[in-house]
Motif scaffolding. Structure first.
Motif, PDB file in Angstrom:
ATOM      1  N   GLY B 422     -83.737   6.127 -14.989  1.00 29.18           N
ATOM      2  CA  GLY B 422     -83.631   6.268 -13.536  1.00 29.18           C
ATOM      3  C   GLY B 422     -82.195   6.441 -13.112  1.00 29.18           C
ATOM      4  O   GLY B 422     -81.874   7.309 -12.309  1.00 29.18           O
ATOM      5  N   VAL B 423     -81.322   5.605 -13.671  1.00 31.32           N
ATOM      6  CA  VAL B 423     -79.942   5.634 -13.191  1.00 31.32           C
ATOM      7  C   VAL B 423     -79.291   6.979 -13.443  1.00 31.32           C
ATOM      8  O   VAL B 423     -78.696   7.568 -12.530  1.00 31.32           O
ATOM      9  N   PHE B 426     -80.890   9.663 -11.209  1.00 31.65           N
ATOM     10  CA  PHE B 426     -80.527   9.538  -9.796  1.00 31.65           C
ATOM     11  C   PHE B 426     -79.105   9.996  -9.564  1.00 31.65           C
ATOM     12  O   PHE B 426     -78.780  10.571  -8.542  1.00 31.65           O
ATOM     13  N   ARG B 427     -78.246   9.736 -10.554  1.00 30.26           N
ATOM     14  CA  ARG B 427     -76.869  10.224 -10.432  1.00 30.26           C
ATOM     15  C   ARG B 427     -76.868  11.728 -10.270  1.00 30.26           C
ATOM     16  O   ARG B 427     -76.154  12.299  -9.449  1.00 30.26           O
ATOM     17  N   ILE B 429     -79.297  13.652  -9.176  1.00 29.59           N
ATOM     18  CA  ILE B 429     -79.822  14.050  -7.867  1.00 29.59           C
ATOM     19  C   ILE B 429     -78.736  13.914  -6.805  1.00 29.59           C
ATOM     20  O   ILE B 429     -78.580  14.763  -5.933  1.00 29.59           O
ATOM     21  N   GLN B 430     -77.957  12.827  -6.923  1.00 26.78           N
ATOM     22  CA  GLN B 430     -76.878  12.668  -5.944  1.00 26.78           C
ATOM     23  C   GLN B 430     -75.877  13.792  -6.060  1.00 26.78           C
ATOM     24  O   GLN B 430     -75.357  14.283  -5.063  1.00 26.78           O
TER      25      GLN B 430
ATOM     26  N   PHE C 138     -83.049   5.394  -0.851  1.00 29.38           N
ATOM     27  CA  PHE C 138     -81.924   5.809  -1.676  1.00 29.38           C
ATOM     28  C   PHE C 138     -81.376   7.142  -1.204  1.00 29.38           C
ATOM     29  O   PHE C 138     -80.164   7.319  -1.054  1.00 29.38           O
ATOM     30  N   LEU C 153     -76.271   4.537  -5.457  1.00 28.26           N
ATOM     31  CA  LEU C 153     -76.585   4.351  -6.868  1.00 28.26           C
ATOM     32  C   LEU C 153     -76.728   2.870  -7.196  1.00 28.26           C
ATOM     33  O   LEU C 153     -77.640   2.456  -7.920  1.00 28.26           O
ATOM     34  N   ILE C 160     -84.591  -0.517  -8.923  1.00 25.24           N
ATOM     35  CA  ILE C 160     -85.486  -0.162 -10.034  1.00 25.24           C
ATOM     36  C   ILE C 160     -85.694  -1.346 -10.958  1.00 25.24           C
ATOM     37  O   ILE C 160     -86.808  -1.597 -11.420  1.00 25.24           O
TER      38      ILE C 160
END
Lengths: 299, 494, 614
Positions: B422-423, B426-427, B429-430, C138, C153, C160
């Motif tokens: 996820g991390v 998500f990075r 996506i950012q 988010f 983040l 999560i």
């Protein structure tokens, strides 16, 4: 009939508070002067000042400047109604000690709003000192109130006074309460805002702090408010620890004794700095009050 | 049973194979027509597979090639698992081929399409066959096509990746052949049902060695740790359509092969615990290695590695629920990973760089592609309301239902890997949406590139909201996949 | 059908808003406001219709159940109203910002997913909507770019981890009880052992605690709430963190039941005890950290962490009074914290800064905003006649009655810390001298004034007439099996001290009237501008005559070194370790073909060795 008596009580009580307060203020100046080997002003000096202030025209910095003072004085007056004076206690049953703790917030907040609106940094500094001082004495003060509440298992001041009337004064009734009482006495000057804890209004340092832009009727109202504050702080102490009284004279004498002892200290001490004040307030009085609370909870 | 010629499952293999050989001929006539041939082939496969699906759910079809009955002939076992895979293969193949119309422009275009069809044929053949050597043949077709396609770009990275893949893949294939040899030596037959029937009569270490050889050999293609070192290079250096096919289909076929062999042929139940642990190890290592990558396609490649570990774990739980969950996850990964690779393909092509920093602000410049990329990412992590959520949920349910503490620990590790996954996603996506782009103009994405990814996106969302659509199919497929005895029964009639 | 309809309208409405914005910008604003108001209307309409709806379709093999009970309704009305007000506020605030379609869509998405959470009848749905809420939050937090990216983040990472813990708990519940329906589980709760329930609680604490920002899971909040776009900060602080509390109330009161809950724990460390202490630590330390802040939104964010502590202390008492206080504080905090964030947002809109050291004197330019800020701060502190006072009084009373003196002590000290930072924010923004650059500032736009006025009125009205909400919460408490209290329109009656707002209200009103009479009958004062000020005889130095920097300087010096967020430092350290670990792992793939072949052979050998060993 009862309604009318109640209304009369509600009107009379603030007046009594005011008279006592003004008397104490005058007495303070006189005694302080005598300690300083001066002659001092007459005992009615605060009253004369008040009349003079009402007679002058002052300046105003806007609506909040006005409203803040109104709010703070209103807060004091309402607070007076909550604290029993002898048997007169109109609103005592509408919340008890917790409400008193909260109503005590209105007064400094009102002055804070008003002096903040004056646009003078001296006022702001003064108010920030006031709040910091309040944070300082609130810690032992809350401990004290909690100990009282726990010992008597009640939030209502009337009940507490009645129990003491039936029995003995709190301050000598048990060890924890004695410690707590001593602690309260030690922080009383801070609550009242008298020297050595008068850094809020420090004439030499910050040009009277919050009062710097006040004039005319504002100063008058502020004096009334100061009188009421004195009255409130002292009567709270007397009610909580010295048994209150059913008798006007006895009550008044108790207030007087406490006040004069405090005055003697006031007259000879210089002003604390705020850090010293905080260190002092969070030191011995807090420890005493904490000991009181712990002992009360164990026993 | 088979009623008309056009419904014969053999056509699923024969048609693309034939078309593949036709491609160079058509290429000589008219070059531009070549790119439509895979589309035709896969369209046919898709329709036929969808048509056959309801039929095989009740009774798998056996097709004997050459008219002799098994075990003397090579037969096809067309069961729900096979058809399911066939649907996936043809769907992804079709969409990638459509995408490829505009994407593959340089180089030996007819060879690309021919190898493309061959790869898909090989894959389809593997899942439909009932003969072990036949499986090996199709496997080789798959592998060799993919070796060549990885090197398609003809740049240094591609050739290096293809060579390494070739070496490791060949080693794997050699092991498989050795394993087949062992089996033939022990049983005298190459028919999977026949071997399954007789498996209990033989008890020799050679049996286990054969199984180990199979696991290792197919495991290279299936990307088990530590056999998967070829994957990051191959999947990142290949053209993106090929990456989509490799990540979306080829490695799943490898897993299918392992588990078909394990469920149907062999009877060693203790191997599953080992495989479950290896699966989670692969998952963790895959996701952790992806964490620090700077190249977007490598990130996706390592993520594929990790997901393979997850699927292996699911299929090794040893219950029908686990298999159902594993199959669901295969569908999720196929749809999501091909979607991601196709989107990334266009991004890389437009910005001419595979670095993560080149993705800055692409959310504004190609909004639809970025949106679909986000959908793919969210579904891979397992967020509702996308398809990844019900599939991961099924796996966790299956794992915890066993009640064993080992599986509890493994599930916890799996969730940890999800957090890491996820991390880093998500990075990314950012970076897409919330960083300043270098330039400001919008990209105009051609329709042939948009259409496949939109279809994949819609499928992901639809199945995500109504997973019940697939529920029955998966459960039935799982049952049949797991049940060795019914396999034997169906093949030998009765 | 209604509940599903509400959710459907919400989600589809969000998507329609996005596309409407592509056609015509004003269309999306109309849609956004219309849909949010429609949701409010539908929820108001649903008042009293407490029911359960079973959906036709299932999810995998699970039933989908929607329920509306009193607790859900209370949360739903708070969620929808505050969202609607924030969206109205955004109409002015977001003018000229980019990607407004995305912003409005996400705002609707977030509120609808929160509605989905409170309408869930099964744990599965709770989890699904929880996740949707997490990722949409988010995306919206990261919207402001810059520092918001890191904040987002951090938020999603912690979220999560919490969600994964929650997932394990949910699935474990399914395996134990055979179903995920909340009502069924709560009826059969006795089949679970206390140890099992404690484990489930621990896991759920991780999941709900991250969202509720309980110490030690609070470290994402200061960054996220301060960097998010301001109308969304209002929703974040006002409602989102309450979702975690909703989860706690659900577990503690509805599912497990308060009697069993009070016995859960490991040895002498009972859960409710630990919980209450965590709540108190949440009150104390973050409130003091808030005093040290110079960024207005960060100050409010730390204040939110503090106020959540009050709610947790209230609900963990396990008594009717405590529950009443805690839940009422959910309502009052949502209102006054939303109000404060919108106030700061409107200041930020005009002045482009939220640095408390730079602002000042804005009362003259933005009186309505000042009013909002004043009432918000009064609610925050808990001045009588605001709703904050009611909830604080109830919480303190419950602490007193449960004999938790030290918790009461720290809570009260927390209030004083609130006074300090509340006044700091009021003073530094509105009072004092007005800097030159803001002399020509326009007033705040209408769309900003409306939500501020509405929220201020709510604070005061619910402070004077608390009975309306108290009755509702009292019924909720009763439905949970807690003892019901004697609630009337004006407050609560009980033996150990009554709360009667009417007397206080009329008393204050009369006192103000009296003093005003004295005041205005005295001589009128001259109106004087703020430049005409006392400066000990010198000229008033323009631009330099404002005291804002280091507002409580002596206090800062004393307590600064004790108030570092050590937990945050700890988490960042762990993150660094994990990062290094991942970096190390990826080196397994050396790039050398020889090693790879070696790996393959090693694997084969490994399998064979395992076999030979047995």
């Amino acid at each position: 009939m009862i309604m009318i008596i109640e209304v009369v009580k509600i009107i009379v009580l603030p007046l009594i508070a005011l008279i006592i307060g003004i008397f104490l203020m005058g007495l303070a100046r006189m005694i302080t002067a005598r300690i300083h080997w001066r002659y001092g002003p007459p005992i009615t000096q605060p009253l004369i000042d008040m009349v003079k202030f009402f007679d002058q025209r002052g300046i105003s910095h806007g609506f909040i400047f006005d409203f803040g003072i109104i709010l703070s004085l209103a807060g004091s007056i309402v607070l007076v109604l909550f604290i029993p004076f002898c048997k007169i206690a109109p609103l005592s049953n509408s919340g008890g000690l917790l409400v008193i703790l909260y109503l005590m917030l209105i007064t400094p907040l009102g002055i804070a709003l008003s002096s903040g609106a004056s646009g003078n940094p001296n006022a702001s500094i003064g108010i920030s000192r006031k709040f910091m001082l309040a944070l300082g004495y609130e810690v032992p003060f809350i401990l004290i109130i909690l100990t009282i509440m726990k010992s008597y298992n009640s939030l209502s001041l009337i009940d507490i006074v009645n129990v003491q009337q039936a029995g003995t004064w709190s301050i000598i009734s048990s060890l924890p309460l004695f410690l707590t009482g001593v602690a309260y006495f030690l922080i009383l000057p801070a609550i009242l805002g008298v020297r050595p804890f008068d850094m809020t209004t420090a004439p030499q340092e910050i040009s009277s702090g919050p009062k710097v832009e006040y004039s005319g009727k504002y100063l008058a109202l502020l004096s009334i408010e100061h009188a009421l504050t004195l009255y409130i702080g002292l009567t709270l102490f007397v009610n909580l620890f010295l048994g209150g009284s059913a008798n006007f004279i006895l009550f008044f004498i108790k207030i007087l004794i406490v006040f004069i002892i405090g005055l003697f200290i006031n007259a000879v001490f210089p002003r604390f700095r705020i850090e010293q004040a905080l260190k002092y307030l969070w030191g011995i009085p807090t420890l005493l009050a904490l000991a009181g609370l712990i002992l009360t909870m164990i026993i | 049973m088979v009623s008309t010629v056009w419904q014969n499952p053999v056509l699923l293999i024969v048609v693309p194979l034939g078309l593949a050989f036709f491609t160079p001929i058509i290429g000589l006539i008219r070059k531009e027509l070549v790119k439509y041939i895979p589309i035709l082939g896969m369209l046919f496969n898709l329709t036929l597979s969808l048509f056959l699906l309801p039929k095989v759910l009740d009774n798998p079809i056996i097709v004997s090639l050459s008219g002799w009955k098994p075990p003397f002939a090579i037969n096809l076992f067309v069961g729900p698992v096979g058809i399911l895979f066939s649907i996936l293969i043809s769907l992804v193949g079709l969409l990638t081929a459509i995408y490829g119309i505009n994407y593959i422009k340089k180089g030996a275009v007819e060879k690309y399409h021919m190898l493309f069809l061959l790869l898909l044929t090989g894959a389809t053949g593997i899942v439909l066959t009932g003969d072990i050597f036949n499986l090996f043949v199709f496997f080789e077709i798959l592998c060799i096509s993919s070796y060549a396609l990885v090197a398609y770009n003809q740049d240094k990275n591609g050739i290096e990746a293809a060579t390494k893949y070739l070496i490791q893949g060949s080693l794997g294939s050699a092991f498989i052949l050795l394993g087949i040899g062992f089996l033939y030596g022990l049983f005298g037959t190459l028919n999977m049902a026949d071997i399954a029937r007789n498996i209990t009569t033989v008890d020799s270490p050679a049996l286990f060695i054969a199984m180990a050889l199979f696991i290792t050999g197919f495991g290279v293609e299936a990307a088990i740790f530590p056999l998967n070192a070829w994957l990051p290079d191959a999947h990142s250096s290949a053209p993106s359509t090929i990456s989509a096919i490799l990540s979306g289909i080829a490695i799943h076929i490898g897993i299918y092969a392992i588990f078909r062999v394990l469920y149907t042929l062999f009877g060693f139940n203790s191997i599953f615990t080992v495989l479950a642990v290896i699966g989670i190890v692969t998952l963790l290592i895959g996701e952790m290695s992806a964490f620090r990558q700077e190249n977007i396609k490598r990130v996706l490649a390592y993520s594929s590695m990790g997901q393979m570990g997850l699927i292996i774990f699911a299929l090794s739980i040893g219950t029908v629920d686990g298999i159902s969950g594993g199959l669901f996850q295969i569908i999720t990964h196929t749809l999501s990973k091909s979607l991601l690779f196709l989107c990334v393909g266009y991004m890389v092509y437009s910005t001419n760089s595979m670095e993560l920093s080149s993705l800055n602000g692409l959310g504004k410049r190609m909004p639809l592609i970025s949106l679909l990329f986000t959908i793919g990412v969210f579904s891979l992590i397992g967020l509702p309301p996308f398809i990844g959520f019900p599939s991961k949920l099924s796996i966790i349910l299956a794992g915890l239902k066993t009640g064993e503490t080992l599986f509890l620990i493994l599930i916890v590790l799996m969730l940890l890997a999800t957090v890491i996954e996820g991390v880093y996603f998500f990075r990314i996506i950012q970076i897409l949406y919330f960083k300043e782009p270098d330039k400001e103009e919008r990209f105009k994405t051609p329709f042939t590139l948009l259409f496949p990814v939109i279809i994949l996106g819609l499928l992901i969302v639809a199945i995500g909201i109504y997973p019940g659509l697939l529920q029955e199919i998966l459960d039935r497929s799982a049952e049949i996949f797991w049940d060795k005895l019914s396999y034997i029964k169906i093949v030998f009639g009765g | 059908m209604t509940l599903q309809l509400i959710l459907l309208i919400g989600f589809c409405g969000a998507i329609i808003t996005y596309f409407a914005g592509k056609i015509l910008p004003v269309l999306r604003e109309i849609f956004a406001v219309a849909i949010s108001l429609l949701l409010v209307g539908m929820i108001v309409y649903a008042y009293g219709r407490y029911s359960q709806e079973i959906a036709q379709f299932g999810f995998l093999n699970f039933k989908i159940v929607f329920t509306l009970n009193r607790l859900s309704w209370l949360f739903a009305i708070i969620i929808s109203s505050l969202s609607a007000l924030s969206i109205i506020f955004s109409l002015s605030y977001m003018k000229g910002k980019e990607r407004q379609d995305f912003f409005y869509m996400m705002m609707l998405f977030v509120s609808t997913s929160m509605l989905g959470i409170v309408f869930s009848g099964t744990f599965l749905q709770l989890f699904i909507f929880w996740e949707i809420m997490s990722w949409s939050t988010f995306l919206l937090i990261s919207y402001s770019k810059g520092k918001a990216v890191k904040a987002g983040l951090k938020y999603i990472t912690m979220s999560i981890i919490g969600s994964m813990a929650m997932l394990v708990a949910v699935i474990s519940l399914y395996l134990k009880f055979g179903t995920l329906e909340i009502s069924v589980i709560s009826q059969n709760i006795d089949i679970a052992s206390l140890r099992y329930l404690s484990c489930i609680f621990g896991l759920l604490f991780l999941g709900f605690g991250v969202k509720a920002a309980v110490v030690p899971l609070h470290t994402w909040l200061p960054d996220a709430h301060s960097e998010a776009p301001s109308p969304f900060s209002a929703i974040l602080s006002g409602i989102l963190i309450k979702m975690g509390i909703y989860g706690f109330i659900l577990m503690m009161y509805m599912v497990v039941g308060i009697k069993i809950f009070m016995t859960l724990g490991v040895g002498w460390m009972k859960f409710h005890y630990v919980f209450a202490w965590l709540g108190v630590i949440s009150i104390l330390i973050p409130s003091f950290i808030a005093i040290l802040q110079n960024d207005a939104k960060r100050l409010l964010a730390w204040s939110s962490v503090g106020q959540i502590g009050y709610i947790i202390v209230g609900i963990s008492m396990g008594t009717g009074l405590g529950f009443l206080g805690g839940t009422f504080h959910i309502f009052s905090h949502a209102v006054f914290k939303g109000l404060l964030f919108l106030t700061i947002a409107s200041v930020e809109y005009r002045t482009r800064t939220r640095d408390l050291d730079q602002l000042g004197g804005l009362i003259k330019k933005m009186p309505i905003t000042f009013l909002g800020g004043l009432i918000g701060v009064m609610g925050l502190i808990g001045i009588p006649l605001t709703n904050g006072f009611i909830s604080k009084w109830l919480i303190y009373k419950s602490l007193f009655e449960s004999n938790r003196m030290f918790l009461l002590l720290f809570s009260l000290i927390g209030t004083w810390a609130a006074i300090l930072y509340g006044y700091k924010i009021l003073h530094n923004v509105f009072l004092g001298q007005l800097p030159e650059k803001y002399r020509n500032m326009k007033r705040e736009p209408v769309f900003m004034q409306i939500p501020i006025i509405i929220l201020s009125l709510t604070v005061i009205l619910s402070g004077i007439f608390p009975g309306i909400i108290l009755k509702l919460i009292n019924n909720i408490a009763f439905s949970f099996g807690l003892e019901s209290l004697n609630v009337n329109m004006w407050g609560v009656v009980s033996e150990t001290g009554t709360l009667n707002i009417r007397n206080i209200f009329f008393g204050i009103l009369a006192a103000i009237a009296l003093v005003s009479i004295i005041f205005y009958s005295a001589k009128r004062s001259w109106k004087v501008s703020q430049d005409d000020n006392y400066a000990a005889g010198a000229f008033v130095p323009v631009e330099k005559y404002n005291y804002t920097v280091e507002f409580y300087a002596p206090l800062y010096k004393m307590i600064r070194k004790y108030l570092k967020d050590v937990i945050d430092i700890f988490y960042c350290w762990i993150a660094g370790l994990v990062d290094a670990l991942c970096n190390g792992i990826r080196k397994i793939y050396t790039g050398d073909i020889g090693t790879y072949v070696g790996y393959i052979l090693f694997f084969l050998a490994f399998l064979i060795i395992i076999y030979l060993r047995g």
